[in-house]
Design an enzyme around this catalytic site. Structure first.
Site: not given
Ligand code: SAJ
Length: 420
Positions: A214, A268
């Site tokens: 995780k 997360c």
């Molecule tokens: N972000 C970027 N660039 C990207 C992708 C995301 O800057 O290319 C930023 C987003 O804007 C945001 C942050 O990263 O601020 C996180 O967003 P996210 O969509 O990547 O992830 P979370 O936090 O919404 O959800 C993540 C997910 N983990 C992964 O994709 C590995 C989700 O599957 C998990 O269940 C969740 O964390 C968790 O609860 O751990």
């Protein structure tokens, strides 16, 4: 065949626990949700979710109205228990396991032989073992699997959630899951529980490996976003278009660079890598650097905006988006919020804040005399500087060519011309 799980208790009815509880209930299980937050419990018992997530409300209404899901503030006996309480970090970035410990001790009193306990909260490696010890401390009469692996009275497993906010109800069912047992028999029983609603594959392993997996998933994403962010900082220095560069690099068959942005938010990705770093600081320089790069982004955006602000006598900045990512209403650890808060505190410009996913601006910015919440059209009409902070779908229709005399700061690349 009669299921061995007639009643399941979900402890912690937040972003993960509530969709899980409602999904289990929708499969005919009697679900008892437990949460210390009385207001959340009351909302749930009215058949509503206390946060917004696509399709969750429908699931809540249908399961609460037929009595399959009900919420309480104190644990009650059940056949299985899923624990999905928060694991924030302390000031020194170590994990705060107090909610997990409280939940373990609270539900220990209602446990009976034959029960299955599954911890879902994101946790440092070794937490499930601690969880077993907290239960053992409360219930010396029960044989636990870490002490009696061959004939325990109850089974305990760790199964991390993996669902993406905005797609939770779908991913809860469709995603593969990692099921880590304290013993193989614990993992097998946990697998039988998830089979009730998961269509993805259930992969069995040990609890510490599941804990690590995780954390690795979210650290992997953090490092990759940090790479994109570092490249965007580089491009800034050489006045190159990062979006064009990434789009071209991604035409390579083995390159898939993520999107840079104003920083990494949510509860997360910006938190979980610290659980690995805190466990082995010397061994994780890459993870630490990635965190630092991502955490530096809001400050760099702030500096860039201030540079532009200084060009105007009475500057007005349209701040588009506050959420931590596109098309959600969640402001937790949001870099956009951080940037708007810094600008509001500095007080050098009037800020017209547009966040289509919330009704009321949070107090941390609404109390500032420099901040006004408003709709998109008004903000675009009045602003000297248009600062795009979140790629919400409502902002996609904005045509920068209509506002040629404005300064555009697009931190997420929404208005960049696509590469032909
Ligand atoms: N972000 C970027 N660039 C990207 C992708 C995301 O800057 O290319 C930023 C987003 O804007 C945001 C942050 O990263 O601020 C996180 O967003 P996210 O969509 O990547 O992830 P979370 O936090 O919404 O959800 C993540 C997910 N983990 C992964 O994709 C590995 C989700 O599957 C998990 O269940 C969740 O964390 C968790 O609860 O751990």
């Amino acid at each position: 065949m009669k299921s061995e799980f007639k009643t399941v208790s979900v402890v912690g009815l937040g972003y993960i626990g509530l969709p899980t509880a409602a999904t289990l209930a929708s499969r005919g299980i009697d679900v008892i949700g437990v949460d210390v937050n009385r207001a959340a419990v009351d909302t749930i018992n009215r058949g509503e979710a206390h946060f917004s997530e696509p399709d969750l409300d429908i699931l809540m209404k249908s399961t609460v109205s037929v009595g399959k899901l009900r919420a309480v503030t104190e644990p009650e006996p059940a056949d299985a228990f899923l624990i999905a309480v928060p694991t924030p970090f302390n000031k020194d970035h170590s994990a705060d396991l107090s909610y997990v410990e409280k939940a373990a001790r609270a539900l220990a009193g209602v446990l009976k032989p034959g029960n299955l306990l599954i911890l879902e909260s994101t946790s440092p490696v070794g937490t499930t073992e601690k969880f077993c010890n907290w239960i053992a401390g409360e219930r010396p009469d029960l044989k636990l699997p870490h002490q009696y692996p061959d004939n325990p009275d109850i089974n305990i497993a760790y199964c991390p959630e993996r669902i993406l906010p905005g797609r939770m109800v779908f991913e809860l069912v469709e995603n593969d899951r990692i099921v880590g047992g304290i013993t193989p028999a614990c993992a097998r029983q946990a697998k039988r529980l998830y089979e009730i609603f998961v269509r993805g594959t259930l992969h069995l392993t040990g609890a510490p490996t599941a804990e690590l997996v995780k954390l690795m998933e979210n650290a992997y994403r953090d490092v990759n976003i940090a790479f994109a962010n570092e490249m965007s900082i580089f491009c800034e220095k050489f006045d190159l278009n990062i979006w064009e560069a990434i789009s071209l690099a991604n035409k390579h068959p083995r390159v898939d660079i993520l999107s840079p942005g104003p920083g990494v938010g949510g509860h997360c990705i910006a938190v979980d890598p610290w659980f690995l770093i805190a466990g082995a600081p010397k061994e994780t320089p890459l993870l630490r650097t990635a965190r630092e790069v991502n955490d530096s982004k809001p400050h760099l955006v702030y500096k860039k905006v201030r540079k532009q602000i200084k060009r105007f006598r009475k500057p007005v900045v349209a701040c588009l988006g506050l959420a931590y990512k596109p098309d959600v209403d969640d402001l937790r650890e949001s870099p956009a919020m951080q940037i708007v808060e810094m600008l509001a505190k500095k007080g050098e410009a009037r800020l017209m804040v547009v966040e289509p996913n919330i009704d009321k601006l949070p107090e941390s910015i609404s109390k500032s005399p420099h901040v006004e919440g408003c709709d998109l059209d008004r903000a675009l009409e009045k602003a000297d500087i248009i600062l795009l902070l979140v790629r919400h779908k409502q902002f996609a229709s904005v045509d920068p060519r209509k506002y040629l005399e404005r300064v555009f700061i697009d931190t997420v690349g929404l208005w960049q011309r696509p590469v032909q």
